[in-house]
Scaffold this active site. Structure first.
Site, PDB file in Angstrom:
ATOM      1  N   GLY A  69     -11.065 -14.703   6.739  1.00  0.00           N
ATOM      2  CA  GLY A  69     -11.842 -14.584   5.508  1.00  0.00           C
ATOM      3  C   GLY A  69     -11.157 -13.706   4.482  1.00  0.00           C
ATOM      4  O   GLY A  69     -11.152 -14.014   3.286  1.00  0.00           O
ATOM      5  N   ASN A 149     -23.148  -9.326   3.164  1.00  0.00           N
ATOM      6  CA  ASN A 149     -23.073  -9.103   4.610  1.00  0.00           C
ATOM      7  C   ASN A 149     -23.854  -7.875   5.054  1.00  0.00           C
ATOM      8  O   ASN A 149     -24.240  -7.763   6.204  1.00  0.00           O
ATOM      9  CB  ASN A 149     -21.610  -8.990   5.061  1.00  0.00           C
ATOM     10  CG  ASN A 149     -20.862  -7.899   4.334  1.00  0.00           C
ATOM     11  OD1 ASN A 149     -20.761  -7.906   3.108  1.00  0.00           O
ATOM     12  ND2 ASN A 149     -20.377  -6.940   5.072  1.00  0.00           N
ATOM     13  N   SER A 197     -14.769 -17.985   7.308  1.00  0.00           N
ATOM     14  CA  SER A 197     -14.043 -17.290   8.380  1.00  0.00           C
ATOM     15  C   SER A 197     -14.503 -17.790   9.745  1.00  0.00           C
ATOM     16  O   SER A 197     -15.708 -17.978   9.964  1.00  0.00           O
ATOM     17  CB  SER A 197     -14.286 -15.786   8.268  1.00  0.00           C
ATOM     18  OG  SER A 197     -13.768 -15.127   9.408  1.00  0.00           O
ATOM     19  N   CYS A 322     -16.110  -2.709   8.990  1.00  0.00           N
ATOM     20  CA  CYS A 322     -14.880  -2.036   8.573  1.00  0.00           C
ATOM     21  C   CYS A 322     -15.155  -0.654   8.017  1.00  0.00           C
ATOM     22  O   CYS A 322     -14.333   0.239   8.121  1.00  0.00           O
ATOM     23  CB  CYS A 322     -14.127  -2.885   7.547  1.00  0.00           C
ATOM     24  SG  CYS A 322     -15.102  -4.168   6.807  1.00  0.00           S
TER      25      CYS A 322
HETATM   26  C1  PLP Z   1     -16.406 -10.778   7.715  1.00  0.00           C
HETATM   27  C2  PLP Z   1     -16.418 -10.966   6.241  1.00  0.00           C
HETATM   28  C3  PLP Z   1     -15.214 -11.064   5.522  1.00  0.00           C
HETATM   29  C4  PLP Z   1     -13.854 -10.902   6.167  1.00  0.00           C
HETATM   30  O1  PLP Z   1     -13.525 -11.979   7.004  1.00  0.00           O
HETATM   31  P1  PLP Z   1     -12.378 -11.777   8.123  1.00  0.00           P
HETATM   32  O2  PLP Z   1     -12.185 -13.115   8.717  1.00  0.00           O
HETATM   33  O3  PLP Z   1     -12.932 -10.779   9.094  1.00  0.00           O
HETATM   34  O4  PLP Z   1     -11.165 -11.279   7.421  1.00  0.00           O
HETATM   35  C5  PLP Z   1     -15.293 -11.275   4.154  1.00  0.00           C
HETATM   36  N1  PLP Z   1     -16.484 -11.415   3.522  1.00  0.00           N
HETATM   37  C6  PLP Z   1     -17.652 -11.333   4.190  1.00  0.00           C
HETATM   38  C7  PLP Z   1     -18.927 -11.513   3.441  1.00  0.00           C
HETATM   39  C8  PLP Z   1     -17.656 -11.099   5.565  1.00  0.00           C
HETATM   40  O5  PLP Z   1     -18.824 -11.015   6.200  1.00  0.00           O
END
Ligand code: PLP
Length: 382
Positions: A69, A149, A197, A322
């Site tokens: 993602g 998120n 993702s 994170c």
């Molecule tokens: C998890 C997430 C990401 C990052 O995706 P990754 O595959 O972990 O790099 C970006 N945006 C949102 C809204 C997410 O929940």
């Protein structure tokens, strides 16, 4: 352990794991090799791309596989902005986006781009009457996440798309929390660029895709062998891509049923949790992800709740995986106007495929006990 942190990541489904295993050793060859075995792997990858395209209602060439993602968001925003540099230098997003959107936006300001933020109401929704005022004749790209998120609020992105298209502004949507949960067809989102993702939808980590709409030109971030139409060079991560496609296929078949099941569980959790003294809900009460709850408790840090629940074998989080662990107040809750004290109170409970009604009861009774314990301890101190 009771896992209630599905917004951070999900377990790989057995069907996905099985699909991947085959491509680690049995068919390990390089899909870009000229020999028979390589050509067969290449054909498998192209079938996976067609499958993803079919599920999302796009042509296979509009699906660009990435390392996840974060890369999809970077490629869309930096690649989209740079490709339109001659047309304008103004970008608009929201202050509650994931760091993988805010990060590239901040980096672009060092190249002379200007970034503005749409106004949001306290639940995280775009201000219906006012958001268009942020657009200027120099605006070339807008990035608005489908669902946040951390607080779970779902943005009415389908209303944005026609307005932005008419103005010739490229529209990127981070759909990482919503794909395979509340939609699968790109026409339901309407954006020109859509990030997905793998590990948020029961697929593997380190893989994702960017949907690049018809006629949309973006610049690559890396240069190399010209794979993925030159947009994402590098030998393809075949096992991950095969696993991702399987996860996308299964999500397409099952998401509507699962959405209804999760909604019932989520509402049960919210209704019961709100009966505990001092508990309130962050984000929008109705327009939110079906598996997502963000609560706060007056006078108690979210981090304390997360750690007390952890001692009881229940895994939840304060917000984005994170940035959790840091005691910084949430950038999302502060952007929505919460004071520092209030913004440190939020914690997130996210449900998924293994969650049952019994788990909801277990969660709420433990939360209730933790709150009671903490208030008694607090009273003893004073
Ligand atoms: C998890 C997430 C990401 C990052 O995706 P990754 O595959 O972990 O790099 C970006 N945006 C949102 C809204 C997410 O929940």
């Amino acid at each position: 352990m009771l896992y209630l942190d599905y917004a951070a990541t999900t377990p790989v489904r057995p069907e996905v794991q099985e699909e991947m295993t085959h491509y680690f050793a049995a068919q390990f060859e390089n899909p870009h090799s000229p020999h028979e075995a390589g050509i067969r792997v290449k054909a498998a990858v192209e079938e996976a791309r067609e499958l993803v395209g079919r599920v999302i209602g796009a042509s296979p060439r509009q699906v660009v596989f990435t390392s996840g993602g974060t890369e999809a968001n970077n490629l869309a925003i930096i690649g989209g902005a740079r490709a339109r540099r001659k047309k304008g230098n103004h970008l608009v997003t929201t202050p509650i986006e994931h760091k993988s959107v805010l990060g590239p936006m901040a980096a672009l300001t060092k190249e002379g781009f200007r970034v503005d933020f749409f106004p949001l109401d306290p639940t995280g929704l775009l201000e219906q009457e006012r958001w268009q005022e942020s657009l200027t004749p120099q605006t070339t790209l807008v990035s608005v996440g489908h669902a946040n998120n951390e607080i779970g609020t779902v943005q009415p992105v389908a209303d944005l798309a026609p307005v932005l298209r008419k103005k010739g502004i490229l529209f990127h949507c981070d759909c990482i929390q919503t794909f395979g949960k509340i939609w699968v067809k790109v026409e339901d989102v309407g954006a020109d660029l859509i990030s997905v993702s793998g590990h948020k939808l029961y697929g593997p980590k380190g893989v994702g895709f960017l949907y690049v709409g018809p006629g949309v030109r973006i610049e690559p971030l890396m240069y190399g062998g010209g794979q993925e139409r030159g947009l994402r060079p590098g030998t393809l991560n075949v096992p991950a891509i095969m696993g991702l496609a399987k996860a996308v296929e299964l999500a397409g078949q099952e998401y509507k049923r699962e959405l209804l099941r999760l909604l019932v569980l989520r509402n049960e959790l919210v209704n019961r949790a709100l009966l505990i003294p001092g508990v309130y809900l962050n984000g929008h009460p109705g327009q939110r992800l079906p598996n997502h709850v963000n609560l706060g408790i007056e006078g108690i840090e979210g981090q304390v709740i997360v750690s007390e629940m952890g001692k009881r074998g229940i895994a939840i989080s304060t917000g984005a995986a994170c940035s959790s662990g840091s005691r910084e107040p949430s950038h999302v809750l502060t952007a929505l106007g919460q004071k520092i004290g209030e913004a440190t109170q939020g914690f997130r409970i996210t449900l998924g495929s293994a969650t049952t009604l019994q788990d909801i009861f277990t969660f709420v009774s433990n939360l209730s006990a933790v709150v009671k314990d903490l208030s008694e301890r607090f009273l003893l101190q004073i």
